[in-house]
Write a protein that holds these residues in place. Sequence first.
Motif, PDB file in Angstrom:
ATOM      1  N   THR A 183     -24.703  22.541  17.506  1.00  0.00           N
ATOM      2  CA  THR A 183     -25.921  22.563  18.321  1.00  0.00           C
ATOM      3  C   THR A 183     -25.662  22.051  19.732  1.00  0.00           C
ATOM      4  O   THR A 183     -26.270  22.529  20.697  1.00  0.00           O
ATOM      5  N   ALA A 184     -24.753  21.105  19.866  1.00  0.00           N
ATOM      6  CA  ALA A 184     -24.399  20.604  21.199  1.00  0.00           C
ATOM      7  C   ALA A 184     -23.620  21.670  21.965  1.00  0.00           C
ATOM      8  O   ALA A 184     -23.833  21.879  23.167  1.00  0.00           O
ATOM      9  N   VAL A 185     -22.729  22.347  21.279  1.00  0.00           N
ATOM     10  CA  VAL A 185     -21.964  23.433  21.904  1.00  0.00           C
ATOM     11  C   VAL A 185     -22.921  24.528  22.377  1.00  0.00           C
ATOM     12  O   VAL A 185     -22.811  25.041  23.503  1.00  0.00           O
ATOM     13  N   PRO A 201     -15.101  15.611  16.933  1.00  0.00           N
ATOM     14  CA  PRO A 201     -14.365  16.791  17.366  1.00  0.00           C
ATOM     15  C   PRO A 201     -15.181  17.776  18.208  1.00  0.00           C
ATOM     16  O   PRO A 201     -14.684  18.839  18.553  1.00  0.00           O
ATOM     17  N   THR A 202     -16.444  17.413  18.541  1.00  0.00           N
ATOM     18  CA  THR A 202     -17.258  18.331  19.346  1.00  0.00           C
ATOM     19  C   THR A 202     -16.640  18.559  20.713  1.00  0.00           C
ATOM     20  O   THR A 202     -16.680  19.677  21.247  1.00  0.00           O
ATOM     21  N   VAL A 203     -16.050  17.503  21.287  1.00  0.00           N
ATOM     22  CA  VAL A 203     -15.385  17.635  22.591  1.00  0.00           C
ATOM     23  C   VAL A 203     -14.307  18.716  22.520  1.00  0.00           C
ATOM     24  O   VAL A 203     -14.219  19.602  23.385  1.00  0.00           O
ATOM     25  N   ALA A 204     -13.496  18.652  21.483  1.00  0.00           N
ATOM     26  CA  ALA A 204     -12.410  19.625  21.332  1.00  0.00           C
ATOM     27  C   ALA A 204     -12.957  21.043  21.166  1.00  0.00           C
ATOM     28  O   ALA A 204     -12.405  22.008  21.714  1.00  0.00           O
ATOM     29  N   ALA A 205     -14.064  21.176  20.425  1.00  0.00           N
ATOM     30  CA  ALA A 205     -14.663  22.490  20.215  1.00  0.00           C
ATOM     31  C   ALA A 205     -15.188  23.070  21.528  1.00  0.00           C
ATOM     32  O   ALA A 205     -15.021  24.263  21.814  1.00  0.00           O
ATOM     33  N   ILE A 206     -15.818  22.217  22.350  1.00  0.00           N
ATOM     34  CA  ILE A 206     -16.342  22.664  23.649  1.00  0.00           C
ATOM     35  C   ILE A 206     -15.208  23.117  24.553  1.00  0.00           C
ATOM     36  O   ILE A 206     -15.292  24.169  25.208  1.00  0.00           O
ATOM     37  N   GLU A 207     -14.147  22.357  24.571  1.00  0.00           N
ATOM     38  CA  GLU A 207     -13.001  22.711  25.418  1.00  0.00           C
ATOM     39  C   GLU A 207     -12.323  23.980  24.909  1.00  0.00           C
ATOM     40  O   GLU A 207     -11.926  24.843  25.702  1.00  0.00           O
ATOM     41  N   LYS A 208     -12.203  24.119  23.595  1.00  0.00           N
ATOM     42  CA  LYS A 208     -11.532  25.281  23.017  1.00  0.00           C
ATOM     43  C   LYS A 208     -12.302  26.571  23.301  1.00  0.00           C
ATOM     44  O   LYS A 208     -11.718  27.625  23.550  1.00  0.00           O
ATOM     45  N   LYS A 209     -13.635  26.462  23.298  1.00  0.00           N
ATOM     46  CA  LYS A 209     -14.478  27.625  23.580  1.00  0.00           C
ATOM     47  C   LYS A 209     -14.614  27.891  25.076  1.00  0.00           C
ATOM     48  O   LYS A 209     -15.143  28.931  25.482  1.00  0.00           O
TER      49      LYS A 209
END
Length: 362
Positions: A183-185, A201-209
């Motif tokens: 939801t944050a992404v 791991p949300t930070v990593a997901a945002i950066e990866k996307k």
Amino acid sequence: MSRRPVAVAASLLTVLALGATSACSGNSSAASGGSGGTPTVKLMAGGLDKQIYLPYQLAQQLGFYKKYGVNVELSTEQDGGVGAEDAMASGQVDMAGAWYIHTIDFQVKGKAVEDVVQLSGAPGEREMCTAKSGVKSAADFKGKTLGVTDLGSGTDTLTQFVAAKKGLKTKAFNRIGVGAGSTAVAALQNGKAACVMTTQPTVAAIEKKGVGTSAIDLATTEGAKAAMGGAWPAASVIARTDWVNSHKDAVQKVVNALVATMHWINSHSAADIANKLPASFVQNQLVTKADYIAALTQDKGQFLPDGIMPAGGPKTVLATEELVGHATSSVNLGTTFTNDFAIKANKTEGFTTTTTPAGSNG
């Protein structure tokens, strides 16, 4: 339930009940100095599988609790369940793996709770912003819509605090609750928010996307000092002061194990750490092991090397509480933490310490 300022990604596992959590501490077998046998201590963490709380489980994986003569029964709080700090305060468990800020909250409510070992000097959060937001620091928040986990949460408090450090009042920007994880992404992807404050791991997901980058670092001790004017001690072990006073031998053994763990973390790579943790912590439906290691490499600087509460840290945390009206300067910081156990642990083991200890006034 006391306010929980831990605004982090949702727990990656459904159940991590590694130890019984229903027995009250009055029935605990934890023994004070002089008692025979190995003491047992029940410790509930605010999410054993979250990177910001990894030392509790890592100490178990490394065999350090056993090495230092204590049986620690670990458990983790569940979404919608009782918080670790409240389970400790009510006697369901002996200790809580939670943020230092709770000791201030409890004192305001007339309850004596103290931090016996400090594991991190930063909240573990990052302000993740889209490229078009133009946000490079909190000074750029003016007129923007900023995502926090929930209004009134720890990320909400921290967002207001870093803005205030740059001279911006809360009314200068908008805050909305966006949760964590997917939801944050999505809030960044669909333009609902210019930035969101979140953790791994949300930070990593945002950066990866490729939907956002880190504009403000509250995930490392040095980053917290730059953005907040000082270290912001977060992950720790807290317990009721009366329990600490009556179980000093058991407390010392737990602290010995965690201090040894902090030195191990400081001297090993993120990959080494990931290899010691349970496989389900580092590789699951949200993150690959490579993602986990990359994220930990980026934010490993949040962990203190010696378990000592850093000078100025309690004052910085109190300042955030004062900002949002949860505390005043009348709080006696000297009773919210102790470095005695950590200093003794380092001295006994011959560890070199690098953290300047906080004095009685924080």
